[in-house]
Design a protein around this motif. Structure first.
Motif, mmCIF file in Angstrom:
data_model
loop_
_atom_site.group_PDB
_atom_site.id
_atom_site.type_symbol
_atom_site.label_atom_id
_atom_site.label_comp_id
_atom_site.label_asym_id
_atom_site.label_seq_id
_atom_site.Cartn_x
_atom_site.Cartn_y
_atom_site.Cartn_z
ATOM 1 N N ALA A 11 -49.524 -12.521 8.426
ATOM 2 C CA ALA A 11 -48.871 -14.070 8.133
ATOM 3 C C ALA A 11 -49.902 -14.974 7.678
ATOM 4 N N SER A 12 -51.179 -14.795 7.988
ATOM 5 C CA SER A 12 -52.550 -15.721 7.962
ATOM 6 C C SER A 12 -53.043 -15.271 6.549
ATOM 7 N N ALA A 13 -52.771 -13.983 6.307
ATOM 8 C CA ALA A 13 -53.311 -13.535 5.069
ATOM 9 C C ALA A 13 -52.284 -13.985 4.091
ATOM 10 N N ALA A 65 -55.182 -21.516 7.160
ATOM 11 C CA ALA A 65 -54.874 -20.082 7.506
ATOM 12 C C ALA A 65 -55.091 -19.681 8.998
ATOM 13 N N GLY A 66 -56.034 -20.525 9.636
ATOM 14 C CA GLY A 66 -56.096 -20.359 11.097
ATOM 15 C C GLY A 66 -54.786 -20.804 11.627
ATOM 16 N N ASP A 67 -54.182 -21.847 11.256
ATOM 17 C CA ASP A 67 -53.143 -22.488 11.712
ATOM 18 C C ASP A 67 -51.735 -21.851 11.494
ATOM 19 N N LEU A 125 -59.622 -14.058 17.883
ATOM 20 C CA LEU A 125 -60.877 -14.538 17.145
ATOM 21 C C LEU A 125 -60.777 -14.537 15.642
ATOM 22 N N SER A 126 -60.415 -15.665 14.836
ATOM 23 C CA SER A 126 -60.242 -15.263 13.540
ATOM 24 C C SER A 126 -61.490 -15.256 12.685
ATOM 25 N N MET A 127 -61.686 -14.426 11.653
ATOM 26 C CA MET A 127 -62.873 -14.577 11.052
ATOM 27 C C MET A 127 -62.759 -14.565 9.454
ATOM 28 N N GLY A 128 -61.845 -15.240 9.018
ATOM 29 C CA GLY A 128 -61.798 -15.292 7.524
ATOM 30 C C GLY A 128 -61.253 -14.144 6.885
ATOM 31 N N GLY A 129 -61.614 -13.994 5.818
ATOM 32 C CA GLY A 129 -61.402 -12.639 4.980
ATOM 33 C C GLY A 129 -61.796 -11.211 5.825
ATOM 34 N N PRO A 134 -60.370 -19.538 18.450
ATOM 35 C CA PRO A 134 -61.367 -20.049 17.732
ATOM 36 C C PRO A 134 -61.543 -19.163 16.445
ATOM 37 N N ASN A 135 -62.498 -19.719 15.528
ATOM 38 C CA ASN A 135 -62.887 -18.884 14.482
ATOM 39 C C ASN A 135 -64.314 -18.373 14.809
ATOM 40 N N ARG A 136 -64.881 -17.548 14.218
ATOM 41 C CA ARG A 136 -66.182 -17.042 14.435
ATOM 42 C C ARG A 136 -67.166 -18.188 14.708
HETATM 43 N N1 ATP Z 1 -59.893 -14.570 2.331
HETATM 44 C C1 ATP Z 1 -59.038 -14.094 3.051
HETATM 45 N N2 ATP Z 1 -58.384 -13.067 2.893
HETATM 46 C C2 ATP Z 1 -57.439 -12.525 3.591
HETATM 47 N N3 ATP Z 1 -57.414 -13.097 4.912
HETATM 48 C C3 ATP Z 1 -57.710 -14.270 5.289
HETATM 49 C C4 ATP Z 1 -58.809 -14.872 4.335
HETATM 50 N N4 ATP Z 1 -59.158 -15.783 4.952
HETATM 51 C C5 ATP Z 1 -58.510 -15.990 6.119
HETATM 52 N N5 ATP Z 1 -57.567 -14.847 6.101
HETATM 53 C C6 ATP Z 1 -56.575 -14.780 7.369
HETATM 54 O O1 ATP Z 1 -56.534 -16.074 7.992
HETATM 55 C C7 ATP Z 1 -57.076 -15.954 9.372
HETATM 56 C C8 ATP Z 1 -57.559 -17.182 9.781
HETATM 57 O O2 ATP Z 1 -58.572 -17.484 8.973
HETATM 58 P P1 ATP Z 1 -60.137 -18.273 9.304
HETATM 59 O O3 ATP Z 1 -60.720 -17.529 10.182
HETATM 60 O O4 ATP Z 1 -60.578 -18.777 8.012
HETATM 61 O O5 ATP Z 1 -59.288 -19.649 10.239
HETATM 62 P P2 ATP Z 1 -59.893 -21.009 10.430
HETATM 63 O O6 ATP Z 1 -61.225 -21.001 10.198
HETATM 64 O O7 ATP Z 1 -59.370 -21.419 12.047
HETATM 65 O O8 ATP Z 1 -58.937 -21.662 9.482
HETATM 66 P P3 ATP Z 1 -58.446 -23.208 9.461
HETATM 67 O O9 ATP Z 1 -58.809 -24.110 10.731
HETATM 68 O O10 ATP Z 1 -58.612 -23.905 8.175
HETATM 69 O O11 ATP Z 1 -56.822 -23.157 9.514
HETATM 70 C C9 ATP Z 1 -58.034 -14.661 9.216
HETATM 71 O O12 ATP Z 1 -58.188 -14.253 10.662
HETATM 72 C C10 ATP Z 1 -57.386 -13.870 8.283
HETATM 73 O O13 ATP Z 1 -56.245 -12.740 9.002
#
Ligand code: ATP
Ligand code: MG
Length: 316
Positions: free
Chosen positions: A285-287, A257-259, A226-230, A187-189
Protein backbone atom coordinates in the motif's frame (compact mmCIF):
# COMPACT_ATOMS: atom_id res chain seq x y z
CA UNK A 1 -14.02 1.46 14.60
CA UNK A 2 -10.87 3.26 13.45
CA UNK A 3 -10.32 6.87 14.46
CA UNK A 4 -7.51 8.90 12.91
CA UNK A 5 -6.38 12.03 14.72
CA UNK A 6 -4.66 14.99 13.07
CA UNK A 7 -4.08 17.71 15.64
CA UNK A 8 -2.18 19.94 13.20
CA UNK A 9 -3.83 19.38 9.80
CA UNK A 10 -3.20 21.47 6.73
CA UNK A 11 -4.20 22.32 3.24
CA UNK A 12 -1.41 20.68 1.21
CA UNK A 13 -0.37 22.40 -1.98
CA UNK A 14 1.83 20.16 -4.14
CA UNK A 15 3.54 21.71 -7.13
CA UNK A 16 5.92 20.23 -9.71
CA UNK A 17 9.17 21.71 -11.08
CA UNK A 18 11.90 20.28 -13.32
CA UNK A 19 14.58 20.93 -10.70
CA UNK A 20 14.23 22.93 -7.51
CA UNK A 21 16.59 25.88 -7.26
CA UNK A 22 17.03 27.43 -3.81
CA UNK A 23 17.31 31.20 -3.54
CA UNK A 24 15.71 31.75 -6.91
CA UNK A 25 12.28 31.86 -8.50
CA UNK A 26 10.78 28.39 -8.95
CA UNK A 27 7.67 28.30 -11.14
CA UNK A 28 5.34 25.53 -10.11
CA UNK A 29 3.23 23.61 -12.60
CA UNK A 30 0.27 21.28 -12.04
CA UNK A 31 -0.42 22.68 -8.59
CA UNK A 32 -2.64 20.28 -6.73
CA UNK A 33 -4.55 21.28 -3.60
CA UNK A 34 -5.36 18.58 -1.14
CA UNK A 35 -6.70 17.98 2.34
CA UNK A 36 -3.45 17.49 4.18
CA UNK A 37 -2.62 16.19 7.53
CA UNK A 38 -1.19 12.82 8.29
CA UNK A 39 -4.29 11.35 9.93
CA UNK A 40 -6.37 12.39 6.91
CA UNK A 41 -3.89 10.51 4.71
CA UNK A 42 -4.24 7.48 6.99
CA UNK A 43 -8.03 7.65 6.63
CA UNK A 44 -7.72 7.97 2.85
CA UNK A 45 -5.59 4.81 2.67
CA UNK A 46 -8.04 2.90 4.88
CA UNK A 47 -10.85 3.88 2.51
CA UNK A 48 -8.79 2.95 -0.56
CA UNK A 49 -8.31 -0.52 0.93
CA UNK A 50 -12.05 -0.87 1.51
CA UNK A 51 -12.31 0.13 5.17
CA UNK A 52 -13.90 2.95 7.10
CA UNK A 53 -12.66 5.42 9.66
CA UNK A 54 -13.51 8.74 11.23
CA UNK A 55 -10.98 11.53 10.80
CA UNK A 56 -10.73 13.80 13.84
CA UNK A 57 -8.83 17.08 14.01
CA UNK A 58 -8.97 20.86 14.33
CA UNK A 59 -10.20 23.18 11.57
CA UNK A 60 -10.42 26.96 11.48
CA UNK A 61 -11.03 29.87 9.12
CA UNK A 62 -11.44 29.69 5.35
CA UNK A 63 -8.63 27.16 5.02
CA UNK A 64 -10.39 25.02 7.64
CA UNK A 65 -13.62 25.08 5.59
CA UNK A 66 -11.64 24.17 2.49
CA UNK A 67 -10.01 21.32 4.41
CA UNK A 68 -13.35 19.91 5.56
CA UNK A 69 -14.91 20.14 2.12
CA UNK A 70 -11.93 18.35 0.57
CA UNK A 71 -12.05 15.65 3.23
CA UNK A 72 -15.73 15.15 2.39
CA UNK A 73 -14.90 15.02 -1.35
CA UNK A 74 -12.53 12.15 -0.61
CA UNK A 75 -15.51 10.29 0.80
CA UNK A 76 -14.10 10.34 4.33
CA UNK A 77 -16.11 10.74 7.51
CA UNK A 78 -14.84 13.62 9.66
CA UNK A 79 -15.56 14.91 13.14
CA UNK A 80 -13.49 18.06 13.65
CA UNK A 81 -13.32 20.60 16.45
CA UNK A 82 -13.78 24.14 15.07
CA UNK A 83 -11.14 26.60 16.20
CA UNK A 84 -10.83 30.39 16.11
CA UNK A 85 -7.44 30.48 14.35
CA UNK A 86 -6.85 29.61 10.68
CA UNK A 87 -5.78 26.15 9.47
CA UNK A 88 -2.32 26.18 7.89
CA UNK A 89 -1.31 25.66 4.26
CA UNK A 90 1.79 23.55 3.49
CA UNK A 91 3.73 23.73 0.24
CA UNK A 92 5.32 20.60 -1.24
CA UNK A 93 7.53 20.79 -4.30
CA UNK A 94 8.31 17.67 -6.32
CA UNK A 95 11.05 17.72 -8.96
CA UNK A 96 11.52 15.52 -12.02
CA UNK A 97 13.43 12.93 -9.99
CA UNK A 98 10.48 12.65 -7.63
CA UNK A 99 12.50 14.29 -4.84
CA UNK A 100 10.47 16.34 -2.42
CA UNK A 101 11.05 19.75 -0.82
CA UNK A 102 8.56 20.76 1.87
CA UNK A 103 7.77 24.20 3.27
CA UNK A 104 5.43 23.63 6.20
CA UNK A 105 3.74 26.32 8.28
CA UNK A 106 3.74 25.87 12.06
CA UNK A 107 -0.06 25.94 12.26
CA UNK A 108 -2.59 27.76 14.44
CA UNK A 109 -2.53 27.86 18.23
CA UNK A 110 -5.19 25.83 20.02
CA UNK A 111 -7.05 27.52 22.87
CA UNK A 112 -7.75 25.80 26.17
CA UNK A 113 -11.51 25.44 25.54
CA UNK A 114 -10.84 24.01 22.05
CA UNK A 115 -8.42 21.49 23.52
CA UNK A 116 -10.96 20.39 26.14
CA UNK A 117 -13.47 19.80 23.35
CA UNK A 118 -10.92 17.58 21.59
CA UNK A 119 -10.17 15.62 24.76
CA UNK A 120 -13.88 15.03 25.36
CA UNK A 121 -14.34 13.86 21.79
CA UNK A 122 -11.41 11.45 22.01
CA UNK A 123 -12.53 10.12 25.39
CA UNK A 124 -15.84 9.31 23.72
CA UNK A 125 -14.09 7.44 20.87
CA UNK A 126 -11.64 5.68 23.14
CA UNK A 127 -13.73 2.59 23.69
CA UNK A 128 -12.64 -1.03 23.86
CA UNK A 129 -11.97 -2.42 20.43
CA UNK A 130 -11.42 0.92 18.72
CA UNK A 131 -8.06 1.76 17.18
CA UNK A 132 -6.98 5.37 17.43
CA UNK A 133 -4.14 6.51 15.14
CA UNK A 134 -2.38 9.67 16.32
CA UNK A 135 -0.33 11.21 13.54
CA UNK A 136 1.93 14.13 12.93
CA UNK A 137 3.17 17.27 14.57
CA UNK A 138 1.49 18.98 17.50
CA UNK A 139 -0.17 22.35 17.13
CA UNK A 140 0.98 25.41 19.05
CA UNK A 141 -0.73 25.84 22.38
CA UNK A 142 -0.53 22.20 23.50
CA UNK A 143 2.35 20.62 25.43
CA UNK A 144 4.99 18.28 24.00
CA UNK A 145 3.52 15.61 26.31
CA UNK A 146 0.18 15.70 24.46
CA UNK A 147 0.59 12.31 22.76
CA UNK A 148 1.84 10.86 26.02
CA UNK A 149 -1.32 12.03 27.79
CA UNK A 150 -3.66 11.02 24.96
CA UNK A 151 -2.07 7.60 24.71
CA UNK A 152 -2.56 7.04 28.46
CA UNK A 153 -6.16 8.29 28.30
CA UNK A 154 -7.08 6.10 25.31
CA UNK A 155 -5.35 2.97 26.60
CA UNK A 156 -7.00 3.37 29.99
CA UNK A 157 -10.43 3.09 28.39
CA UNK A 158 -9.38 0.12 26.27
CA UNK A 159 -8.61 1.55 22.84
CA UNK A 160 -5.48 0.52 20.92
CA UNK A 161 -3.20 3.42 20.08
CA UNK A 162 -1.05 3.84 16.96
CA UNK A 163 1.44 6.71 17.09
CA UNK A 164 3.33 8.23 14.17
CA UNK A 165 5.21 11.22 15.56
CA UNK A 166 8.78 12.33 16.01
CA UNK A 167 11.07 14.37 18.24
CA UNK A 168 10.06 15.23 21.77
CA UNK A 169 6.40 14.24 21.34
CA UNK A 170 7.45 10.71 20.29
CA UNK A 171 10.07 10.45 23.02
CA UNK A 172 7.71 11.49 25.81
CA UNK A 173 4.94 9.16 24.61
CA UNK A 174 7.34 6.23 25.01
CA UNK A 175 8.10 7.20 28.62
CA UNK A 176 4.64 6.23 29.77
CA UNK A 177 4.85 2.82 31.35
CA UNK A 178 3.80 -0.38 29.54
CA UNK A 179 0.06 0.13 30.08
CA UNK A 180 0.02 3.65 28.67
CA UNK A 181 2.58 3.68 25.81
CA UNK A 182 1.25 3.52 22.24
CA UNK A 183 0.61 -0.06 21.10
CA UNK A 184 2.06 0.54 17.65
CA UNK A 185 4.63 3.02 16.34
CA UNK A 186 5.93 3.73 12.83
CA UNK A 187 9.14 5.72 12.93
CA UNK A 188 11.09 6.13 9.72
CA UNK A 189 14.81 5.42 9.78
CA UNK A 190 15.75 9.04 10.51
CA UNK A 191 13.24 9.29 13.38
CA UNK A 192 14.38 6.02 14.98
CA UNK A 193 18.07 6.93 14.84
CA UNK A 194 17.30 10.42 16.13
CA UNK A 195 15.38 8.92 19.06
CA UNK A 196 18.40 6.80 20.04
CA UNK A 197 20.87 9.55 19.17
CA UNK A 198 22.69 7.21 16.78
CA UNK A 199 24.54 8.70 13.78
CA UNK A 200 23.24 7.45 10.43
CA UNK A 201 26.17 5.85 8.62
CA UNK A 202 27.06 2.59 6.89
CA UNK A 203 27.63 0.83 10.21
CA UNK A 204 23.89 0.90 10.90
CA UNK A 205 22.95 -2.58 9.69
CA UNK A 206 19.50 -4.14 9.59
CA UNK A 207 20.48 -6.13 12.69
CA UNK A 208 21.37 -2.93 14.51
CA UNK A 209 18.07 -1.32 13.46
CA UNK A 210 16.17 -4.38 14.64
CA UNK A 211 17.94 -4.14 18.01
CA UNK A 212 16.89 -0.51 18.37
CA UNK A 213 13.29 -1.45 17.51
CA UNK A 214 13.43 -4.25 20.09
CA UNK A 215 14.36 -1.80 22.81
CA UNK A 216 11.09 0.01 22.07
CA UNK A 217 9.28 -3.28 22.70
CA UNK A 218 10.90 -3.29 26.16
CA UNK A 219 8.95 -0.11 26.88
CA UNK A 220 5.67 -1.90 26.19
CA UNK A 221 5.17 -1.14 22.49
CA UNK A 222 3.70 -4.20 20.69
CA UNK A 223 4.85 -3.47 17.16
CA UNK A 224 7.51 -1.25 15.65
CA UNK A 225 7.11 -0.69 11.92
CA UNK A 226 10.34 0.92 10.77
CA UNK A 227 9.88 2.47 7.34
CA UNK A 228 12.92 3.13 5.19
CA UNK A 229 11.63 4.86 2.07
CA UNK A 230 12.56 3.04 -1.15
CA UNK A 231 14.57 0.58 0.92
CA UNK A 232 11.42 -0.99 2.37
CA UNK A 233 10.72 -1.70 6.00
CA UNK A 234 11.53 -3.71 9.10
CA UNK A 235 8.75 -4.96 11.37
CA UNK A 236 9.50 -5.99 14.94
CA UNK A 237 7.12 -7.52 17.47
CA UNK A 238 7.52 -10.01 20.31
CA UNK A 239 7.33 -12.93 17.88
CA UNK A 240 10.21 -11.85 15.65
CA UNK A 241 11.73 -9.51 13.11
CA UNK A 242 10.68 -9.24 9.47
CA UNK A 243 12.50 -7.50 6.62
CA UNK A 244 10.72 -6.42 3.48
CA UNK A 245 12.83 -4.95 0.68
CA UNK A 246 11.31 -1.91 -1.06
CA UNK A 247 9.11 -2.53 -4.07
CA UNK A 248 10.22 -1.13 -7.37
CA UNK A 249 7.63 1.44 -8.44
CA UNK A 250 7.57 4.55 -10.61
CA UNK A 251 7.48 7.09 -7.78
CA UNK A 252 5.49 10.25 -8.58
CA UNK A 253 5.26 11.59 -5.03
CA UNK A 254 6.42 9.98 -1.83
CA UNK A 255 4.44 12.48 0.26
CA UNK A 256 2.38 10.53 2.72
CA UNK A 257 3.93 7.14 1.93
CA UNK A 258 4.48 6.62 5.65
CA UNK A 259 0.86 7.54 6.35
CA UNK A 260 -0.17 4.99 3.75
CA UNK A 261 1.83 2.41 5.64
CA UNK A 262 0.12 3.38 8.90
CA UNK A 263 -3.30 3.23 7.22
CA UNK A 264 -2.63 -0.24 5.84
CA UNK A 265 -1.38 -1.55 9.19
CA UNK A 266 -4.40 -0.19 11.06
CA UNK A 267 -6.73 -1.60 8.39
CA UNK A 268 -4.97 -4.95 8.73
CA UNK A 269 -5.27 -5.01 12.54
CA UNK A 270 -8.93 -3.97 12.38
CA UNK A 271 -9.64 -6.81 9.97
CA UNK A 272 -7.72 -9.39 11.99
CA UNK A 273 -5.13 -10.12 9.30
CA UNK A 274 -2.10 -12.12 10.42
CA UNK A 275 1.10 -10.23 11.24
CA UNK A 276 2.70 -11.17 7.95
CA UNK A 277 -0.41 -10.24 5.97
CA UNK A 278 -0.46 -6.85 7.72
CA UNK A 279 3.22 -6.25 6.94
CA UNK A 280 2.84 -7.23 3.29
CA UNK A 281 -0.20 -5.01 2.90
CA UNK A 282 1.66 -2.13 4.56
CA UNK A 283 4.52 -2.47 2.12
CA UNK A 284 2.38 -2.81 -0.99
CA UNK A 285 0.00 0.00 0.00
CA UNK A 286 2.79 2.44 0.86
CA UNK A 287 4.66 1.69 -2.36
CA UNK A 288 1.39 2.15 -4.24
CA UNK A 289 0.93 5.52 -2.54
CA UNK A 290 4.20 6.67 -4.12
CA UNK A 291 2.83 6.16 -7.63
CA UNK A 292 0.05 8.72 -7.28
CA UNK A 293 0.24 12.52 -7.30
CA UNK A 294 0.32 14.37 -4.00
CA UNK A 295 -1.02 12.35 -1.12
CA UNK A 296 -3.62 10.47 -3.14
CA UNK A 297 -3.91 6.82 -2.14
CA UNK A 298 -3.47 4.10 -4.77
CA UNK A 299 -6.31 2.06 -6.20
CA UNK A 300 -6.98 -1.20 -4.35
CA UNK A 301 -6.26 -3.09 -7.59
CA UNK A 302 -2.73 -1.65 -7.71
CA UNK A 303 -2.16 -2.58 -4.06
CA UNK A 304 -3.24 -6.14 -4.87
CA UNK A 305 -0.85 -6.23 -7.83
CA UNK A 306 2.02 -4.98 -5.64
CA UNK A 307 1.10 -7.52 -2.96
CA UNK A 308 1.98 -10.23 -5.47
CA UNK A 309 5.50 -8.78 -5.71
CA UNK A 310 5.97 -8.26 -1.97
CA UNK A 311 8.56 -10.48 -0.35
CA UNK A 312 8.85 -10.54 3.42
CA UNK A 313 11.60 -12.46 5.09
CA UNK A 314 11.73 -13.33 8.73
CA UNK A 315 15.26 -12.47 9.91
CA UNK A 316 15.00 -13.18 13.66
N1 ATP B 1 10.66 5.35 -3.54
C1 ATP B 1 9.92 4.38 -3.01
N2 ATP B 1 9.75 3.22 -3.67
C2 ATP B 1 9.02 2.21 -3.15
N3 ATP B 1 8.41 2.27 -1.93
C3 ATP B 1 8.56 3.41 -1.23
C4 ATP B 1 9.33 4.52 -1.70
N4 ATP B 1 9.29 5.50 -0.78
C5 ATP B 1 8.52 5.02 0.23
N5 ATP B 1 8.10 3.76 -0.03
C6 ATP B 1 7.26 2.90 0.82
O1 ATP B 1 6.59 3.72 1.76
C7 ATP B 1 7.01 3.35 3.09
C8 ATP B 1 7.07 4.58 3.95
O2 ATP B 1 7.99 5.49 3.39
P1 ATP B 1 8.95 6.41 4.26
O3 ATP B 1 9.89 5.58 5.04
O4 ATP B 1 9.51 7.41 3.33
O5 ATP B 1 7.89 7.06 5.27
P2 ATP B 1 7.92 8.44 6.01
O6 ATP B 1 9.29 9.02 5.98
O7 ATP B 1 7.28 8.25 7.32
O8 ATP B 1 6.94 9.29 5.06
P3 ATP B 1 5.85 10.41 5.42
O9 ATP B 1 6.04 10.78 6.86
O10 ATP B 1 6.13 11.52 4.45
O11 ATP B 1 4.51 9.81 5.16
C9 ATP B 1 8.32 2.63 2.90
O12 ATP B 1 8.58 1.74 3.97
C10 ATP B 1 8.10 1.91 1.58
O13 ATP B 1 7.34 0.72 1.76
MG1 MG C 1 6.46 9.74 8.52
Amino acid sequence: MIITVTLNPAIDKTGYVDAIRPRSLNRLRNVQIDAGGKGVNVSAMIRALGGESIAVGFAGGGAGEELLSRIAQKGLRADFVRIAAVTRTNLKVVDNDGALTELNEPGPAIQATEWREMENKLSGYGVQGNIVALSGSLPAGVGADTYKRLSALLRRVGAAVFLDADGEAFKLALENGPDAVPDYVKPNRFELLQYFDVADDDSVSDAKLADLCRSLLDKGVKLVALSMGGDGAIFVNKNGVWRAPGLSVQARSTVGAGDGMTGALVYGFANALTDEQCFALALAASAGACTTEGTNPPKRALVDELLEQTRIERIA
